[in-house]
Design a protein around this motif. Structure first.
Motif, PDB file in Angstrom:
ATOM      1  N   GLY A 127      49.220  36.131  36.916  1.00  0.00           N
ATOM      2  CA  GLY A 127      49.616  37.473  37.356  1.00  0.00           C
ATOM      3  C   GLY A 127      48.797  37.992  38.517  1.00  0.00           C
ATOM      4  N   GLU A 128      47.507  37.680  38.530  1.00  0.00           N
ATOM      5  CA  GLU A 128      46.650  38.128  39.629  1.00  0.00           C
ATOM      6  C   GLU A 128      47.047  37.476  40.948  1.00  0.00           C
ATOM      7  N   ARG A 129      47.501  36.218  40.896  1.00  0.00           N
ATOM      8  CA  ARG A 129      47.957  35.540  42.109  1.00  0.00           C
ATOM      9  C   ARG A 129      49.162  36.273  42.701  1.00  0.00           C
ATOM     10  N   PHE A 130      50.067  36.702  41.820  1.00  0.00           N
ATOM     11  CA  PHE A 130      51.262  37.395  42.284  1.00  0.00           C
ATOM     12  C   PHE A 130      50.900  38.719  42.964  1.00  0.00           C
ATOM     13  N   SER A 131      50.081  39.524  42.302  1.00  0.00           N
ATOM     14  CA  SER A 131      49.777  40.849  42.846  1.00  0.00           C
ATOM     15  C   SER A 131      48.938  40.763  44.120  1.00  0.00           C
ATOM     16  N   ALA A 132      48.032  39.790  44.206  1.00  0.00           N
ATOM     17  CA  ALA A 132      47.207  39.649  45.411  1.00  0.00           C
ATOM     18  C   ALA A 132      48.079  39.362  46.627  1.00  0.00           C
ATOM     19  N   ARG A 133      49.072  38.484  46.454  1.00  0.00           N
ATOM     20  CA  ARG A 133      49.954  38.161  47.581  1.00  0.00           C
ATOM     21  C   ARG A 133      50.782  39.378  47.995  1.00  0.00           C
ATOM     22  N   ILE A 150      42.489  33.355  46.531  1.00  0.00           N
ATOM     23  CA  ILE A 150      42.442  33.011  45.114  1.00  0.00           C
ATOM     24  C   ILE A 150      40.975  32.834  44.715  1.00  0.00           C
ATOM     25  N   ALA A 151      40.537  33.539  43.692  1.00  0.00           N
ATOM     26  CA  ALA A 151      39.113  33.587  43.344  1.00  0.00           C
ATOM     27  C   ALA A 151      38.559  32.246  42.900  1.00  0.00           C
ATOM     28  N   PRO A 189      40.140  40.847  52.885  1.00  0.00           N
ATOM     29  CA  PRO A 189      40.533  39.904  51.836  1.00  0.00           C
ATOM     30  C   PRO A 189      41.026  40.650  50.592  1.00  0.00           C
ATOM     31  N   VAL A 190      42.112  40.152  50.016  1.00  0.00           N
ATOM     32  CA  VAL A 190      42.594  40.659  48.726  1.00  0.00           C
ATOM     33  C   VAL A 190      42.407  39.522  47.725  1.00  0.00           C
ATOM     34  N   VAL A 191      41.433  39.678  46.847  1.00  0.00           N
ATOM     35  CA  VAL A 191      40.997  38.605  45.953  1.00  0.00           C
ATOM     36  C   VAL A 191      41.597  38.804  44.566  1.00  0.00           C
ATOM     37  N   ILE A 203      40.741  25.831  36.466  1.00  0.00           N
ATOM     38  CA  ILE A 203      40.837  27.292  36.363  1.00  0.00           C
ATOM     39  C   ILE A 203      40.223  27.784  35.061  1.00  0.00           C
ATOM     40  N   THR A 204      39.416  28.841  35.172  1.00  0.00           N
ATOM     41  CA  THR A 204      38.853  29.540  34.014  1.00  0.00           C
ATOM     42  C   THR A 204      39.159  31.030  34.169  1.00  0.00           C
ATOM     43  N   THR A 205      38.935  31.779  33.102  1.00  0.00           N
ATOM     44  CA  THR A 205      39.038  33.235  33.192  1.00  0.00           C
ATOM     45  C   THR A 205      37.743  33.855  32.689  1.00  0.00           C
TER      46      THR A 205
END
Length: 480
Positions: A127-133, A150-151, A189-191, A203-205
């Motif tokens: 979800g974070e990938r979607f909103s950052a773009r 992407i972080a 940058p939008v991370v 990938i981790t969270t």
């Protein structure tokens, strides 16, 4: 001008109108000359949809993944149509591609019949990938050069999937190498918040408060002047306004006070998430995306910033009080260790502890849904002592609430406890249990759930927390 890391939560990027407000905030900071790094959460509710779909797939239900994918695409496409005037392009194509990957992952999970922590981290971070773009693309329409980052390119963690720990030295090197050239080129940058990666790129969270944690980690790496956490409230309040109508926003609190308030249920940063900022003494602001002119709350190193001993009253609900008591406990070494060892083996978090000075009883507070499990573990642990009468009983009182009085000045101010209990006495509220740590940043007490709201209001009124302090707190001005 300042170097700022600004984090926007799920509500702040929840739809086109919210993202437009975020864009205005970032555009103003950028045009004012600040170096800005934005960190964004997923749209509100998207992470839950992804997680629930993965869990359903593990139970053989792959329809949930198809439904989630459709809903998530429609929400982002709708926002893109409003903000960008289009639903195609490289940014939207990337979102579609990642949703396709999500579907394939859920199909594999359905075949295997389980979702591993590693797979869940990958799925829950989409979800974070979607909103950052989406945010980066919208900023470009506002003539703010921007790039989604992407972080996992920046933040290096261990392999503790679900709640990974950042490796700050390596993270700092990668973050500076990736982001400083963008800032020097006046690109914003939008991370992606919440996600990171191991040294091997898996990938981790970052667990609870993950996007806040991302902002603090990046602030630490970049030596930011401040970290701004944009949410949907006007900063940190003296109490829950749903309970106390005259609750007011605190203009400043200390790091330790913020940690205590978060632990005891206030809507403030989780202590873990602010730790990197504390290490470098970076101030953290809590601001309202939907009321951006409000100065919010500034979290600073000093815990005595406004001359008031008590800053806030908070409450944790849905708790139970477990008590172990018996005359045979008196003077017997190791009883407390066995009590809390049994609780730990039950995988239960203990929120508060109180022990009588005679050592004839120990009581502690746990979440209500864990109380029976803890009692069963204790009865097994002390089966012999219960049989011979050395311990009289292990019992639980349901429907209790911890009310915590928090303030950095309490440790130097006599009479705090008497005012607290005097206020409760006037309202005829019975206190079930009491605890105060040696640091004296909080005084915690247990009351019955039915009395909790009255207790919070009584203490709030007793310390006049709804009124500005006599030594007026300095007005905070958002840096120009």
């Amino acid at each position: 001008m300042s170097r700022l890391v600004m984090k926007f939560g799920g509500t702040s990027v929840g739809n086109a109108d919210a993202i437009r407000q975020v864009g205005e905030i970032l555009q103003k900071a950028y045009t004012d000359g600040h170096e800005v790094v934005a960190v964004v959460s997923a749209m509100r509710g998207v992470t839950d949809m992804l997680i629930n779909a993965a869990k359903a797939a593990a139970q053989g239900d792959d329809a949930a993944a198809r439904s989630a994918s459709t809903t998530i695409w429609e929400r982002h496409a709708e926002a893109a149509g409003v903000l960008l005037g289009r639903t195609t392009g490289p940014d939207l194509a990337a979102i579609k591609q990642e949703l396709s990957m999500f579907m394939h992952l859920c199909e594999a999970i359905a075949i295997l019949g389980e979702v591993t922590p590693r797979a869940m981290d990958l799925i829950s971070s989409l979800g974070e990938r979607f909103s950052a773009r989406l945010v980066a693309s919208y900023l470009q329409t506002l003539d703010v050069p921007s790039e989604a980052v992407i972080a996992s390119e920046l933040i290096v963690t261990d392999e503790c999937f679900g709640s990974a720990n950042p490796l700050l030295d390596e993270t700092g090197e990668r973050t500076r190498a990736r982001l400083l050239p963008l800032l020097e080129q006046r690109t914003l940058p939008v991370v992606t918040g919440f996600l990171a990666a191991t040294r091997d790129g898996v990938i981790t969270t970052l667990g609870r408060g993950g996007s806040d944690y991302t902002a603090a980690i990046l602030g630490h790496a970049l030596d930011a002047d401040e970290i701004w956490i944009w949410t949907d409230v006007d900063g940190v309040l003296t109490a829950d306004p749903r309970i106390v109508p005259n609750a007011r926003t605190l203009s400043r609190i200390g790091y330790t006070e913020a940690a205590e308030m978060a632990y005891f249920g206030a809507r403030v940063l989780h202590p873990k998430t602010v730790r990197p900022a504390v290490e470098k003494r970076i101030p953290v602001r809590i601001l309202n995306t939907f009321n951006p002119t409000h100065p919010g709350t500034l979290i600073v190193p000093d815990d005595t910033v406004n001359g008031r001993a008590v800053k806030a009253v908070t409450a944790i609900r849905n708790l139970a009080l477990v008590t172990v008591e018996g005359r045979g406990m008196l003077g017997v070494p190791g009883v407390a260790a066995r009590v809390f060892g049994a609780a730990a083996r039950s995988d239960v978090s203990v929120l508060m502890i109180s022990q009588s000075s005679s050592e004839q009883s120990i009581c502690f507070v746990v979440p209500s849904d864990a109380s029976r499990r803890v009692v069963q573990a204790l009865e097994q642990e002390f089966a012999h002592e219960l049989h011979i009468g050395a311990i009289d009983r292990v019992w639980v009182q349901d429907d209790v609430v911890i009310v915590a009085v928090v303030g950095g000045g309490m440790r130097r101010t006599p009479g705090i406890a008497s005012r607290v209990f005097g206020a409760l006495g006037e309202k005829e509220i019975n206190v079930v249990s009491i605890a105060q740590g040696s640091s004296e940043y909080n005084l915690s007490l247990v009351v019955e759930a039915a009395d909790a709201n009255d207790a919070v209001r009584a203490i709030h009124d007793a310390f006049s927390l709804g009124e500005p302090p006599r030594q007026e707190e300095p007005t905070l001005v958002v840096p120009e």
